[in-house]
Structures are given as structure tokens and as C-alpha cells.
Design a protein around this motif. Structure first.
Motif, short mmCIF file in Angstrom:
data_model
loop_
_atom_site.label_atom_id
_atom_site.label_comp_id
_atom_site.label_asym_id
_atom_site.label_seq_id
_atom_site.Cartn_x
_atom_site.Cartn_y
_atom_site.Cartn_z
N LEU A 1 0.81 -1.21 0.00
CA LEU A 1 0.00 0.00 0.00
C LEU A 1 0.85 1.26 0.00
O LEU A 1 0.34 2.35 -0.30
CB LEU A 1 -0.95 0.02 1.20
CG LEU A 1 -1.83 -1.21 1.40
CD1 LEU A 1 -2.77 -1.00 2.58
CD2 LEU A 1 -2.61 -1.54 0.14
N TRP A 2 2.11 1.14 0.32
CA TRP A 2 2.99 2.30 0.40
C TRP A 2 3.12 3.02 -0.93
O TRP A 2 3.42 4.21 -0.97
CB TRP A 2 4.35 1.92 0.93
CG TRP A 2 4.34 1.48 2.37
CD1 TRP A 2 3.27 1.47 3.23
CD2 TRP A 2 5.44 0.99 3.13
NE1 TRP A 2 3.63 0.99 4.46
CE2 TRP A 2 4.97 0.68 4.42
CE3 TRP A 2 6.78 0.75 2.83
CZ2 TRP A 2 5.80 0.18 5.42
CZ3 TRP A 2 7.59 0.25 3.82
CH2 TRP A 2 7.11 -0.03 5.11
N ALA A 3 2.90 2.32 -2.04
CA ALA A 3 2.99 2.94 -3.36
C ALA A 3 2.00 4.09 -3.50
O ALA A 3 2.23 5.04 -4.25
CB ALA A 3 2.75 1.90 -4.46
N ALA A 4 0.89 4.00 -2.79
CA ALA A 4 -0.10 5.07 -2.81
C ALA A 4 -0.03 5.94 -1.55
O ALA A 4 -0.30 7.14 -1.60
CB ALA A 4 -1.52 4.49 -2.94
N THR A 5 0.35 5.33 -0.43
CA THR A 5 0.31 6.04 0.84
C THR A 5 1.32 7.19 0.92
O THR A 5 0.94 8.34 1.20
CB THR A 5 0.56 5.05 2.00
OG1 THR A 5 -0.45 4.04 1.96
CG2 THR A 5 0.53 5.75 3.34
N PHE A 6 2.57 6.90 0.69
CA PHE A 6 3.59 7.95 0.88
C PHE A 6 3.51 9.06 -0.15
O PHE A 6 3.61 10.24 0.21
CB PHE A 6 4.99 7.32 0.99
CG PHE A 6 5.15 6.55 2.27
CD1 PHE A 6 5.12 7.18 3.50
CD2 PHE A 6 5.30 5.17 2.24
CE1 PHE A 6 5.23 6.47 4.68
CE2 PHE A 6 5.41 4.43 3.42
CZ PHE A 6 5.39 5.09 4.65
N PRO A 7 3.27 8.77 -1.43
CA PRO A 7 3.04 9.88 -2.36
C PRO A 7 1.79 10.69 -1.99
O PRO A 7 1.75 11.91 -2.17
CB PRO A 7 2.87 9.19 -3.71
CG PRO A 7 3.60 7.89 -3.58
CD PRO A 7 3.39 7.48 -2.15
N GLY A 8 0.78 10.01 -1.45
CA GLY A 8 -0.42 10.71 -1.00
C GLY A 8 -0.11 11.67 0.13
O GLY A 8 -0.62 12.80 0.16
N TYR A 9 0.74 11.24 1.06
CA TYR A 9 1.16 12.13 2.14
C TYR A 9 1.86 13.37 1.57
O TYR A 9 1.68 14.48 2.08
CB TYR A 9 2.13 11.42 3.10
CG TYR A 9 1.54 10.32 3.93
CD1 TYR A 9 0.17 10.16 4.11
CD2 TYR A 9 2.38 9.40 4.54
CE1 TYR A 9 -0.34 9.13 4.87
CE2 TYR A 9 1.88 8.37 5.32
CZ TYR A 9 0.52 8.23 5.48
OH TYR A 9 0.03 7.22 6.25
N ALA A 10 2.65 13.18 0.52
CA ALA A 10 3.35 14.31 -0.09
C ALA A 10 2.35 15.30 -0.67
O ALA A 10 2.50 16.52 -0.51
CB ALA A 10 4.32 13.82 -1.17
N CYS A 11 1.31 14.80 -1.32
CA CYS A 11 0.28 15.68 -1.88
C CYS A 11 -0.43 16.45 -0.78
O CYS A 11 -0.66 17.66 -0.89
CB CYS A 11 -0.75 14.87 -2.69
SG CYS A 11 -0.09 14.13 -4.18
N LEU A 12 -0.80 15.75 0.29
CA LEU A 12 -1.48 16.41 1.41
C LEU A 12 -0.58 17.45 2.07
O LEU A 12 -1.05 18.54 2.44
CB LEU A 12 -1.92 15.37 2.45
CG LEU A 12 -3.02 14.42 2.02
CD1 LEU A 12 -3.26 13.37 3.09
CD2 LEU A 12 -4.30 15.16 1.67
N THR A 13 0.70 17.13 2.20
CA THR A 13 1.64 18.08 2.80
C THR A 13 1.76 19.34 1.93
O THR A 13 1.75 20.46 2.44
CB THR A 13 3.02 17.42 3.00
OG1 THR A 13 2.85 16.29 3.86
CG2 THR A 13 4.03 18.39 3.59
N TYR A 14 1.84 19.14 0.62
CA TYR A 14 1.90 20.28 -0.30
C TYR A 14 0.67 21.18 -0.12
O TYR A 14 0.80 22.40 0.01
CB TYR A 14 2.01 19.80 -1.74
CG TYR A 14 2.01 20.92 -2.74
CD1 TYR A 14 3.19 21.53 -3.11
CD2 TYR A 14 0.81 21.38 -3.31
CE1 TYR A 14 3.20 22.59 -4.03
CE2 TYR A 14 0.81 22.43 -4.21
CZ TYR A 14 1.99 23.03 -4.57
OH TYR A 14 1.99 24.08 -5.46
#
Length: 146
Positions: free
Chosen positions: A122-135
Motif C-alpha cells: 500500500l505504500w505505493a499510494a500512501t507515501f506519495p499521497g502524504y506528499a500531496c497532502l503536505t503540499y
């Protein structure tokens, strides 16, 4: 559509409509899983308790995960949109996040969830998603309090 609607508000509304549709699909998934596992239990002559069934964990976690992250997504998105600060970069991040949520949905359906929370697939979606939310969060804080 009324041409007086600010483009940022329209974009946020479109993103929100797409996001809420995807979120609604988590309920459809729960219903499908519930019916499937209840039928399996009946075929084995067993009772099916939807709330204690470990088979339901992936569907429940998928739905709960969407709910958990909704404020972190829609809060900054609408803060930017309502102040007319939702620019192209923020829209790209929001649509990217929505795409990653869609990927997450598919990954959970394919791989399930691990009881410890260590779900490497699931990390393939989780960590990039965190980057989007942080941005989005940084944009909202920077633009609203600059």
C-alpha cells in the motif's frame, strides 16, 4: 454552468465530487463483501457476524482510511478555493491525490491489510499521497497567513 463561479471554486467542487464518489464506492465495496462472506458462512453452516469477521477488515479499513484522511484533504483544498488561492499547482496535487486514493482502493482490494498496519504494497499510494497532502497544507498555511 454560471460563468461567475471562480475557477478555483469550480475546480474544488469537481475534485470534491470525484472524491466523494470514490468514497461512496467504499460503501458499495462493504456491501459486496458483506453479502459474499455471509453467503460463504451460510454454505459452511456458520453464522456470519459482519462486525467481528476478519474477512471484513480490508473493506472496513478502506472505508475508515478514507474517512480519516478526508479533513486533511478537503480542509486545505477548500481553504485555498474559497480564498481564490487554489492555483494550478494545488489543483494538480489535489487530482494526483485523488488518483493515489484510487490506486490505494485497488491495492487494498488486491493485497488486503495487515493487522500490524505494515502494508508495504500500500505504500505505493500512501507515501506519495502524504506528499500531496503536505503540499496542499503548506500552500494553505503559507497563502492564508503570508
Amino acid at each position: 454552468l454560471d460563468s461567475s463561479v471562480h475557477p478555483g471554486i469550480l475546480a474544488a467542487a469537481q475534485i470534491t465530487a470525484a472524491y466523494s464518489t470514490l468514497y461512496s464506492m467504499t460503501f458499495v465495496n462493504i456491501l459486496i463483501c458483506k453479502k459474499y462472506y455471509a453467503k460463504q458462512a451460510r454454505a459452511r453452516g456458520q453464522d456470519f457476524d459482519r462486525y467481528t469477521s476478519l474477512d471484513m477488515r480490508p473493506a472496513d479499513r478502506l472505508q475508515a482510511n478514507f474517512m480519516e484522511w478526508t479533513p486533511a484533504f478537503l480542509g486545505p483544498l477548500w481553504s485555498l478555493a474559497l480564498t481564490h488561492q487554489l492555483d494550478a499547482g494545488a489543483c494538480i496535487m489535489a487530482w494526483t491525490y485523488l488518483g493515489l486514493r484510487t490506486l490505494y482502493f485497488g491495492l487494498v482490494l488486491n493485497y488486503g491489510v495487515h493487522p500490524t498496519g505494515m502494508n508495504r504494497p500500500l505504500w505505493a499510494a500512501t507515501f506519495p499521497g502524504y506528499a500531496c497532502l503536505t503540499y496542499l497544507q503548506i500552500q494553505a498555511l503559507r497563502l492564508l497567513w503570508a
